[in-house]
Design a protein around this motif. Structure first.
Motif, PDB file in Angstrom:
ATOM      1  N   PRO A 215      87.980 -52.622 -90.230  1.00  0.00           N
ATOM      2  CA  PRO A 215      88.972 -51.691 -89.677  1.00  0.00           C
ATOM      3  C   PRO A 215      88.490 -50.248 -89.673  1.00  0.00           C
ATOM      4  N   GLY A 216      87.736 -49.830 -90.687  1.00  0.00           N
ATOM      5  CA  GLY A 216      87.184 -48.479 -90.695  1.00  0.00           C
ATOM      6  C   GLY A 216      86.181 -48.279 -89.578  1.00  0.00           C
ATOM      7  N   MET A 217      85.370 -49.298 -89.305  1.00  0.00           N
ATOM      8  CA  MET A 217      84.430 -49.230 -88.183  1.00  0.00           C
ATOM      9  C   MET A 217      85.194 -49.111 -86.867  1.00  0.00           C
ATOM     10  N   ARG A 218      86.276 -49.886 -86.762  1.00  0.00           N
ATOM     11  CA  ARG A 218      87.064 -49.854 -85.532  1.00  0.00           C
ATOM     12  C   ARG A 218      87.649 -48.458 -85.295  1.00  0.00           C
TER      13      ARG A 218
ATOM     14  N   ALA B 195      83.153 -61.494 -80.584  1.00  0.00           N
ATOM     15  CA  ALA B 195      83.950 -61.376 -79.362  1.00  0.00           C
ATOM     16  C   ALA B 195      85.164 -60.475 -79.582  1.00  0.00           C
ATOM     17  N   GLU B 196      85.766 -60.569 -80.759  1.00  0.00           N
ATOM     18  CA  GLU B 196      86.965 -59.766 -81.038  1.00  0.00           C
ATOM     19  C   GLU B 196      86.637 -58.287 -81.212  1.00  0.00           C
ATOM     20  N   LEU B 197      85.521 -57.996 -81.868  1.00  0.00           N
ATOM     21  CA  LEU B 197      85.216 -56.611 -82.217  1.00  0.00           C
ATOM     22  C   LEU B 197      84.374 -55.874 -81.178  1.00  0.00           C
ATOM     23  N   ALA B 198      83.809 -56.596 -80.219  1.00  0.00           N
ATOM     24  CA  ALA B 198      82.955 -55.942 -79.221  1.00  0.00           C
ATOM     25  C   ALA B 198      83.657 -54.797 -78.484  1.00  0.00           C
ATOM     26  N   PRO B 199      84.916 -54.953 -78.057  1.00  0.00           N
ATOM     27  CA  PRO B 199      85.567 -53.844 -77.348  1.00  0.00           C
ATOM     28  C   PRO B 199      85.715 -52.586 -78.208  1.00  0.00           C
ATOM     29  N   ALA B 200      85.648 -52.733 -79.531  1.00  0.00           N
ATOM     30  CA  ALA B 200      85.753 -51.584 -80.440  1.00  0.00           C
ATOM     31  C   ALA B 200      84.393 -50.965 -80.740  1.00  0.00           C
TER      32      ALA B 200
ATOM     33  N   ARG C  64      86.339 -45.678 -86.178  1.00  0.00           N
ATOM     34  CA  ARG C  64      85.243 -44.791 -85.766  1.00  0.00           C
ATOM     35  C   ARG C  64      84.626 -45.195 -84.445  1.00  0.00           C
ATOM     36  N   GLY C  65      84.927 -46.387 -83.967  1.00  0.00           N
ATOM     37  CA  GLY C  65      84.427 -46.830 -82.676  1.00  0.00           C
ATOM     38  C   GLY C  65      83.002 -47.318 -82.680  1.00  0.00           C
ATOM     39  N   SER C  66      82.482 -47.683 -83.852  1.00  0.00           N
ATOM     40  CA  SER C  66      81.118 -48.206 -83.910  1.00  0.00           C
ATOM     41  C   SER C  66      80.894 -48.901 -85.240  1.00  0.00           C
ATOM     42  N   GLY C  67      79.867 -49.757 -85.269  1.00  0.00           N
ATOM     43  CA  GLY C  67      79.509 -50.440 -86.501  1.00  0.00           C
ATOM     44  C   GLY C  67      78.611 -51.627 -86.208  1.00  0.00           C
ATOM     45  N   ALA C  68      77.908 -52.068 -87.221  1.00  0.00           N
ATOM     46  CA  ALA C  68      77.041 -53.240 -87.100  1.00  0.00           C
ATOM     47  C   ALA C  68      77.225 -54.118 -88.322  1.00  0.00           C
ATOM     48  N   ILE C  69      77.505 -55.391 -88.081  1.00  0.00           N
ATOM     49  CA  ILE C  69      77.687 -56.376 -89.140  1.00  0.00           C
ATOM     50  C   ILE C  69      76.645 -57.473 -88.948  1.00  0.00           C
ATOM     51  N   VAL C  70      75.943 -57.810 -90.033  1.00  0.00           N
ATOM     52  CA  VAL C  70      74.972 -58.903 -89.992  1.00  0.00           C
ATOM     53  C   VAL C  70      75.293 -59.876 -91.105  1.00  0.00           C
TER      54      VAL C  70
ATOM     55  N   GLY D 255      71.434 -52.517 -79.391  1.00  0.00           N
ATOM     56  CA  GLY D 255      72.736 -52.043 -78.940  1.00  0.00           C
ATOM     57  C   GLY D 255      73.419 -52.920 -77.910  1.00  0.00           C
ATOM     58  N   TRP D 256      72.675 -53.839 -77.267  1.00  0.00           N
ATOM     59  CA  TRP D 256      73.260 -54.726 -76.255  1.00  0.00           C
ATOM     60  C   TRP D 256      73.273 -56.168 -76.764  1.00  0.00           C
ATOM     61  N   LEU D 257      73.278 -56.308 -78.094  1.00  0.00           N
ATOM     62  CA  LEU D 257      73.172 -57.633 -78.702  1.00  0.00           C
ATOM     63  C   LEU D 257      74.319 -57.844 -79.673  1.00  0.00           C
ATOM     64  N   THR D 258      75.153 -58.825 -79.389  1.00  0.00           N
ATOM     65  CA  THR D 258      76.224 -59.190 -80.309  1.00  0.00           C
ATOM     66  C   THR D 258      76.544 -60.665 -80.116  1.00  0.00           C
ATOM     67  N   GLY D 259      77.022 -61.302 -81.177  1.00  0.00           N
ATOM     68  CA  GLY D 259      77.326 -62.724 -81.113  1.00  0.00           C
ATOM     69  C   GLY D 259      76.098 -63.614 -81.148  1.00  0.00           C
ATOM     70  N   SER D 260      74.945 -63.047 -81.508  1.00  0.00           N
ATOM     71  CA  SER D 260      73.705 -63.823 -81.504  1.00  0.00           C
ATOM     72  C   SER D 260      73.397 -64.371 -82.888  1.00  0.00           C
TER      73      SER D 260
END
Length: 256
Positions: A128-131, A172-177, A133-139, A239-244
């Motif tokens: 939620p804090g990342m959301r 998929a849920e967090l990509a728009p944020a 701020r409008g950015s974040g990376a989770i691995v 930056g163009w990679l998510t859900g991988s």
């Protein structure tokens, strides 16, 4: 690892605040070192106090296997870092049993708590804090052995399979944020924890415990092999990679 731009070094993660679970040794420690070298401010954790944390990282003890431990860690991250831009869930593991039906219920629950639910809980606390701020990376660190479904480790690979499926849905849920969620799946890697598990398996089976043939690329992985992939996924280069799911196993477990 740095980039050079106009003759000067540009640290890839300069100004970023990172939390890495299970960062006191092996793959986790390599991830911590690489994030530090890339300019990030890093907080890491383990279940007990240790003197093996990479120099430059902050450290707190926390048991992420429990809800209370996850909440305490999230609070510590906010207090000590001021927020989290990069979250790497590396804590994990489980010992072998003689077969799937020999795995007791408490071992199933422990495997799910550590390898799956710990990530779910920390994401819910820190994303939620990342959301905002409008950015974040989770691995999330999974395992290349998920498709192998070896009965002695079925509790572990089942939990990791759940982690991979959850990661795709969360991405998929967090990509728009503006938040990217990816998974790294290591193969056989030369770490103290991995060696201890292989020895335990050998004692259990009264044999080598697993195929000792080197992966197709000719060697076991090194912690930095895995950390390289994590650093890439947390940087703007991905930056163009998510859900991988990035499988780093030297070709050990081919996937269709």
């Amino acid at each position: 690892m740095t980039n050079t731009e106009n003759g000067s070094e540009k640290l890839e993660l300069a100004g970023k605040r990172a939390l890495v679970t299970g960062g006191s040794r092996g793959i986790g420690a390599a991830i911590v070192r690489q994030l530090l070298d890339a300019g990030a401010k890093v907080l890491t954790t383990a279940r007990s106090a240790t003197n093996t944390v990479p120099e430059g990282a902050a450290f707190v003890t926390a048991d992420v296997q429990t809800r209370d431990g996850a909440e305490a860690l999230a609070t510590a991250a906010r207090e000590r870092l001021g927020g989290v831009d990069v979250l790497v869930h590396n804590a994990g593991g489980a010992g072998p049993y003689k077969g799937a039906l020999a795995i007791p219920e408490e071992a199933w629950q422990d495997a799910l708590d550590l390898n799956f639910l710990a990530a779910v809980r920390l994401d819910a606390l820190l994303a939620p804090g990342m959301r905002e701020r409008g950015s974040g990376a989770i691995v999330h660190v999974s395992s290349a052995a998920v498709p192998m479904v070896a009965p002695p480790f079925l509790h572990y690979t089942t939990a990791k399979a759940a982690l991979e499926n959850y990661s795709r849905g969360l991405a998929a849920e967090l990509a728009p944020a503006g938040i990217r969620v990816n998974t790294v799946s290591p193969g056989r890697t030369a770490t103290p924890g991995g060696e201890a598990t292989r020895e335990q398996w050998a004692r259990l089976t009264e044999g080598p415990g697993q195929d000792t043939t080197a992966p197709p690329l000719g060697r076991d992985g090194l912690p930095d092999d895995i950390a390289n992939a994590v650093l890439f996924l947390t940087s703007d280069r991905a930056g163009w990679l998510t859900g991988s799911n990035v499988v780093v196993d030297g070709g050990e477990f081919p996937r269709g």
